[in-house]
Motif scaffolding. Structure first.
Motif, PDB file in Angstrom:
ATOM      1  N   LEU A   1       4.016  -5.679  10.592  1.00 26.08           N
ATOM      2  CA  LEU A   1       4.149  -6.177   9.225  1.00 26.08           C
ATOM      3  C   LEU A   1       5.118  -5.451   8.516  1.00 26.08           C
ATOM      4  O   LEU A   1       5.439  -4.471   8.385  1.00 26.08           O
TER       5      LEU A   1
ATOM      6  N   LEU B   1       6.194  -5.491   4.559  1.00 25.08           N
ATOM      7  CA  LEU B   1       5.656  -5.716   3.357  1.00 25.08           C
ATOM      8  C   LEU B   1       6.834  -5.328   2.210  1.00 25.08           C
ATOM      9  O   LEU B   1       6.919  -3.944   2.159  1.00 25.08           O
TER      10      LEU B   1
ATOM     11  N   VAL C   1      -2.921 -13.627   4.741  1.00 22.84           N
ATOM     12  CA  VAL C   1      -1.835 -13.400   3.616  1.00 22.84           C
ATOM     13  C   VAL C   1      -2.343 -14.345   2.698  1.00 22.84           C
ATOM     14  O   VAL C   1      -2.112 -15.886   2.997  1.00 22.84           O
TER      15      VAL C   1
ATOM     16  N   VAL D   1      -2.451  -9.126   1.248  1.00 18.25           N
ATOM     17  CA  VAL D   1      -2.422  -9.211   2.504  1.00 18.25           C
ATOM     18  C   VAL D   1      -3.797  -8.489   2.987  1.00 18.25           C
ATOM     19  O   VAL D   1      -4.097  -7.332   2.668  1.00 18.25           O
TER      20      VAL D   1
ATOM     21  N   TYR E   1      -3.183  -5.006   1.033  1.00 15.14           N
ATOM     22  CA  TYR E   1      -1.783  -4.698   0.670  1.00 15.14           C
ATOM     23  C   TYR E   1      -1.435  -5.858  -0.468  1.00 15.14           C
ATOM     24  O   TYR E   1      -2.132  -6.910  -0.429  1.00 15.14           O
TER      25      TYR E   1
ATOM     26  N   VAL F   1       6.274 -11.070   2.731  1.00 11.17           N
ATOM     27  CA  VAL F   1       5.480 -10.411   3.959  1.00 11.17           C
ATOM     28  C   VAL F   1       6.247 -11.096   5.135  1.00 11.17           C
ATOM     29  O   VAL F   1       6.158 -12.193   5.407  1.00 11.17           O
TER      30      VAL F   1
ATOM     31  N   LEU G   1       5.523 -11.177   9.097  1.00 13.75           N
ATOM     32  CA  LEU G   1       4.551 -10.954  10.266  1.00 13.75           C
ATOM     33  C   LEU G   1       4.886 -11.359  11.662  1.00 13.75           C
ATOM     34  O   LEU G   1       5.489 -12.228  11.881  1.00 13.75           O
TER      35      LEU G   1
END
Length: 307
Positions: free
Chosen positions: A195, A197, A211, A236, A268, A273, A275
């Motif tokens: 991830l 972020l 998400v 998240v 989070y 994001v 992923l």
């Protein structure tokens, strides 16, 4: 053309994407009344019906290009998802009449649960020209292909179950998903995810990654209970190294959103994001979407909701 300009044109029709099979057809008998109520706005109403989801999306795009005054989706999250691909970022006022199985996006928007009451609320907003901004999420794959979504991106055990259920030809209805859950529970194992972020990298082993632009999916499972459709952020939720027994014990807590209190769950917030994982196909708004890796971005005010 702004949304106010579209709404002020008396000759601008309202496009209504209708899905008679939404919610396994349980609201089919109400649909003529819903369309009649929407017609009370005293402007042309253009009903869009299509045999396939691809055709429904194409008809919505064509209606927006033609300059309709608004688009209204009558159905569940899948129907909303198709319409959103056409109206996102286009400034076209958008209404939701929940008539599906889950209606998670409508619930997050505080749309009346009764389809007739929701249609009346859309008409009232059309008459007054009243809209409010709502965030959407935009997911993009490595090749540039993208999708908008309003609720949640599933990229873990939940997505794997949906993928198996969609491959099954028998049985029909909810039992197919029950069998898919049992089959995937037998194969349950944590997977490795990367991830990023807002550029900060996290490497995790997890059985579930979601998400959320909105709070819930699957008809009220509050997987991202603190998500806010107006904060410009994505929530998240990562469910770590759950074994089968623990996962089954925690699952009922999803409906209350208290699963995030479990020590194996981490949450989070981020604007963007990234992923990455192998062998995962994502689902958004309950619809099959892109294979990982994907990048998801919060887009503030991408939708102009009739409200």
């Amino acid at each position: 053309m702004t949304d106010a300009d579209r709404l002020s044109r008396a000759d601008a029709p309202v496009a209504v994407l209708l899905n008679p099979s939404a919610g396994r057809g349980r609201h089919r008998d109400l649909l003529p009344d819903v369309v009649c109520r929407l017609g009370a706005v005293d402007r042309p109403v253009r009903v869009l019906t299509a045999r396939t989801v691809e055709a429904a999306e194409a008809e919505c795009r064509a209606a927006v290009t033609a300059g309709v005054g608004a688009v209204v989706a009558v159905g569940g999250d899948g129907t909303v998802h198709r319409a959103v691909q056409a109206v996102a970022g286009a400034g076209v006022p958008f209404g939701v009449v929940p008539a599906g199985t889950g209606n998670d996006f409508a619930a997050d928007l505080a749309v009346p649960a009764d389809p007739r009451a929701a249609a009346d609320a859309v008409v009232a907003a059309l008459r007054s020209g009243r809209t409010r901004p709502v965030d959407l999420a935009r997911m993009t794959g490595p090749d540039g292909a993208g999708r908008w979504f309003g609720t949640v991106l599933a990229a873990g055990f939940d997505a794997i179950v949906s993928e198996r259920a969609n491959r099954m030809r028998f049985p029909r209805g909810p039992r197919r998903y029950d069998l898919a859950i049992l089959a995937e529970l037998a194969r349950l194992r944590p997977r490795r995810y990367t991830l990023r972020l807002d550029g900060v990298e996290h490497r995790v082993e997890a059985v579930l990654v979601a998400v959320g632009n909105g709070t819930s999916y699957g008809g009220g499972m509050r997987i991202c209970p603190y998500a806010d459709l107006t904060d410009g952020l994505l929530d998240v939720v990562v469910g770590g190294r759950f074994d089968r027994r623990t996962l089954l014990r925690v699952k009922p807590r999803l409906y209350r959103g208290t699963h995030v209190e479990h020590p194996l769950v981490h949450t989070y917030r981020a604007r963007t994001v990234e992923l990455v994982a192998e062998g995962i196909t994502t689902y958004v708004d309950g619809e099959r979407a892109l294979d990982l890796p994907v990048t998801v971005t919060a887009v503030p005010g991408a939708l102009r909701l009739l409200s």
